[in-house]
Design a protein around this motif. Structure first.
Motif, PDB file in Angstrom:
ATOM      1  N   ALA A   1       0.833  -1.208   0.000  1.00 13.96           N
ATOM      2  CA  ALA A   1       0.000   0.000   0.000  1.00 13.96           C
ATOM      3  C   ALA A   1       0.866   1.256   0.000  1.00 13.96           C
ATOM      4  O   ALA A   1       0.538   2.252  -0.663  1.00 13.96           O
ATOM      5  N   LEU A   2       1.978   1.212   0.729  1.00 18.62           N
ATOM      6  CA  LEU A   2       2.901   2.352   0.766  1.00 18.62           C
ATOM      7  C   LEU A   2       3.584   2.520  -0.590  1.00 18.62           C
ATOM      8  O   LEU A   2       3.679   3.629  -1.129  1.00 18.62           O
ATOM      9  N   LYS A   3       4.026   1.411  -1.142  1.00 11.29           N
ATOM     10  CA  LYS A   3       4.725   1.431  -2.426  1.00 11.29           C
ATOM     11  C   LYS A   3       3.824   1.936  -3.553  1.00 11.29           C
ATOM     12  O   LYS A   3       4.274   2.665  -4.448  1.00 11.29           O
ATOM     13  N   ASN A   4       2.539   1.577  -3.491  1.00 13.89           N
ATOM     14  CA  ASN A   4       1.593   1.960  -4.542  1.00 13.89           C
ATOM     15  C   ASN A   4       0.966   3.331  -4.328  1.00 13.89           C
ATOM     16  O   ASN A   4       0.127   3.765  -5.125  1.00 13.89           O
ATOM     17  N   GLY A   5       1.329   3.997  -3.228  1.00 17.30           N
ATOM     18  CA  GLY A   5       0.808   5.327  -2.970  1.00 17.30           C
ATOM     19  C   GLY A   5      -0.588   5.358  -2.377  1.00 17.30           C
ATOM     20  O   GLY A   5      -1.208   6.417  -2.304  1.00 17.30           O
ATOM     21  N   GLN A   6      -1.102   4.200  -1.944  1.00  9.60           N
ATOM     22  CA  GLN A   6      -2.430   4.175  -1.308  1.00  9.60           C
ATOM     23  C   GLN A   6      -2.394   4.823   0.067  1.00  9.60           C
ATOM     24  O   GLN A   6      -3.396   5.350   0.534  1.00  9.60           O
ATOM     25  N   ILE A   7      -1.252   4.742   0.709  1.00  8.46           N
ATOM     26  CA  ILE A   7      -1.078   5.368   2.025  1.00  8.46           C
ATOM     27  C   ILE A   7       0.217   6.176   2.005  1.00  8.46           C
ATOM     28  O   ILE A   7       1.099   5.946   1.175  1.00  8.46           O
ATOM     29  N   ASP A   8       0.307   7.124   2.938  1.00  4.97           N
ATOM     30  CA  ASP A   8       1.529   7.922   3.058  1.00  4.97           C
ATOM     31  C   ASP A   8       2.485   7.338   4.088  1.00  4.97           C
ATOM     32  O   ASP A   8       3.682   7.648   4.078  1.00  4.97           O
ATOM     33  N   GLY A   9       1.926   6.536   4.974  1.00  5.76           N
ATOM     34  CA  GLY A   9       2.780   5.953   6.014  1.00  5.76           C
ATOM     35  C   GLY A   9       2.028   4.919   6.813  1.00  5.76           C
ATOM     36  O   GLY A   9       0.809   4.763   6.692  1.00  5.76           O
ATOM     37  N   PHE A  10       2.785   4.192   7.640  1.00  8.67           N
ATOM     38  CA  PHE A  10       2.154   3.206   8.525  1.00  8.67           C
ATOM     39  C   PHE A  10       2.885   3.157   9.861  1.00  8.67           C
ATOM     40  O   PHE A  10       4.039   3.589   9.974  1.00  8.67           O
ATOM     41  N   VAL A  11       2.173   2.648  10.852  1.00  5.57           N
ATOM     42  CA  VAL A  11       2.717   2.535  12.202  1.00  5.57           C
ATOM     43  C   VAL A  11       2.809   1.060  12.545  1.00  5.57           C
ATOM     44  O   VAL A  11       1.859   0.296  12.341  1.00  5.57           O
ATOM     45  N   THR A  12       3.953   0.672  13.068  1.00  9.45           N
ATOM     46  CA  THR A  12       4.118  -0.724  13.445  1.00  9.45           C
ATOM     47  C   THR A  12       4.981  -0.809  14.700  1.00  9.45           C
ATOM     48  O   THR A  12       5.812   0.076  14.956  1.00  9.45           O
ATOM     49  N   ALA A  13       4.758  -1.843  15.482  1.00  2.00           N
ATOM     50  CA  ALA A  13       5.556  -2.062  16.689  1.00  2.00           C
ATOM     51  C   ALA A  13       6.053  -3.500  16.674  1.00  2.00           C
ATOM     52  O   ALA A  13       5.324  -4.421  16.345  1.00  2.00           O
ATOM     53  N   GLY A  14       7.289  -3.658  17.029  1.00  4.50           N
ATOM     54  CA  GLY A  14       7.873  -4.997  17.086  1.00  4.50           C
ATOM     55  C   GLY A  14       9.341  -4.863  17.413  1.00  4.50           C
ATOM     56  O   GLY A  14       9.827  -3.780  17.750  1.00  4.50           O
ATOM     57  N   SER A  15      10.055  -5.951  17.310  1.00  9.21           N
ATOM     58  CA  SER A  15      11.483  -5.898  17.540  1.00  9.21           C
ATOM     59  C   SER A  15      12.141  -5.108  16.410  1.00  9.21           C
ATOM     60  O   SER A  15      11.555  -4.937  15.348  1.00  9.21           O
ATOM     61  N   TRP A  16      13.325  -4.595  16.669  1.00  7.57           N
ATOM     62  CA  TRP A  16      14.062  -3.954  15.577  1.00  7.57           C
ATOM     63  C   TRP A  16      15.330  -4.737  15.317  1.00  7.57           C
ATOM     64  O   TRP A  16      15.890  -5.301  16.247  1.00  7.57           O
ATOM     65  N   PRO A  17      15.746  -4.819  14.058  1.00  7.06           N
ATOM     66  CA  PRO A  17      15.072  -4.283  12.880  1.00  7.06           C
ATOM     67  C   PRO A  17      13.768  -5.029  12.596  1.00  7.06           C
ATOM     68  O   PRO A  17      13.719  -6.255  12.678  1.00  7.06           O
ATOM     69  N   ALA A  18      12.719  -4.262  12.267  1.00  2.31           N
ATOM     70  CA  ALA A  18      11.396  -4.838  12.027  1.00  2.31           C
ATOM     71  C   ALA A  18      11.322  -5.359  10.595  1.00  2.31           C
ATOM     72  O   ALA A  18      11.635  -4.623   9.654  1.00  2.31           O
TER      73      ALA A  18
END
Length: 318
Positions: free
Chosen positions: A181-198
């Motif tokens: 969705a980010l790559k296709n321009g459907q969204i400008d950003g997303f929020v995610t939580a997890g270990s890093w590197p995610a």
């Protein structure tokens, strides 16, 4: 005479088998959903325990629906139970507060920590094309929070804290579809939580230009979460450190666990961490500094290892 010899030999074999069975310690490690990075960590820990103890400790990873369930099951599990959860939840359970209100149990007071694992780390990932470089710039943008996860609820909390409630467009897309969705321009950003590197942030940064937002010290203070710095170069195109927040997570047992078993689990974890890091970089984020995030008592077996290894422990941990 031959029969007597055979009987003695059989008896010795049985004794050896019995001794080997007694030497083997079996542990159930309750982690997270099988699709999550934390379940993968559990599998890696199981492999490290088997290798590090020459098979004396066998860990079976068990799927979980979340940290609250893990803590609740401490009431009925035995000495072979290890589970993961944020230390803060253990404190709430022992105090009978929040999601544990009316569900208190004396067994919660017997929960003891073993070792830290990678923290739940907040990532606010924006496409470079969006032009967003700080939280204020998110106004008017389309953001994917996801649903039902820690990252989703924490992301929503931050939008309110930083004056963005009702000022961003929330995308009705599953978090699993965030990268395309980010790559296709459907969204400008997303929020995610997890270990890093995610993993999903690695994928996003590899497929398109992204910016992972940093929080100011004031914003971190408002969040009431722990500060965490993701080093420059962790993600493709990331030239500087990312300052963000995290929710510490640790592995716990109860006082029902044998002291020697807790000692061996803790010792083998730390001694095997370097090898685990070679196959999964998220273990690089675990070091002695994370011990400060364990705000509950440690298991006596774990304390024994930490004292031998020269770790500095707080009074609350002992």
């Amino acid at each position: 005479m031959k029969n007597k010899t055979a009987i003695i030999a059989l008896g010795l074999c049985a004794a050896l088998v019995s001794s080997a069975a007694l030497a083997e310690t079996r542990i159930t490690y309750k982690s997270a959903k099988s699709s999550s990075s934390y379940y993968q960590m559990g599998v890696q820990i199981a492999e490290a325990m088997k290798a590090g103890t020459n098979g004396d400790i066998i860990v079976t990873v068990e799927e979980s629906q979340g940290s609250v369930q893990n803590v609740m099951e401490a009431k009925s599990r035995g000495g072979d139970y290890v589970f993961t959860t944020p230390p803060a939840l253990v404190g709430l359970a022992q105090a009978g507060k929040a999601m544990f209100e009316g569900k208190g149990d004396p067994k919660f007071d017997e929960i003891r920590a073993l070792f830290p694992i990678p923290s739940l780390t907040m990532h606010f990932v924006m496409s470079a094309d969006s032009g967003v470089t700080d939280f204020a710039g998110m106004e008017g943008k389309t953001i994917l929070l996801g649903k039902g996860s820690f990252g989703a609820s924490e992301g929503e909390k931050y939008l309110k804290l930083f004056g963005l409630e009702g000022k961003v467009n929330l995308a009705e897309v599953e978090l699993s579809n965030a990268v395309p969705a980010l790559k296709n321009g459907q969204i400008d950003g997303f929020v995610t939580a997890g270990s890093w590197p995610a993993p999903n942030v690695i994928e996003a940064a590899a497929s398109t230009d992204v910016v992972v937002l940093s929080l100011s010290d004031d914003q971190i203070a408002q969040s009431k979460r722990s500060k965490l710095v993701i080093p420059a170069g962790t993600y493709n195109g990331q030239d500087s450190d990312i300052t963000t927040t995290s929710l510490p997570v640790a592995a716990f047992a109860t006082t029902a666990m044998d002291e020697e078993a807790a000692y061996q689990l803790t010792k083998t974890f730390w001694e095997g961490k370097a090898t685990m890091s070679q196959g999964a970089p998220w273990w690089n984020g675990v070091d002695k500094a994370l011990m400060a995030n364990i705000t509950t008592k440690l298991h006596p077996g774990a304390i024994r290892y930490y004292q031998e290894a020269g770790f500095e422990l707080t009074a609350d941990q002992q």
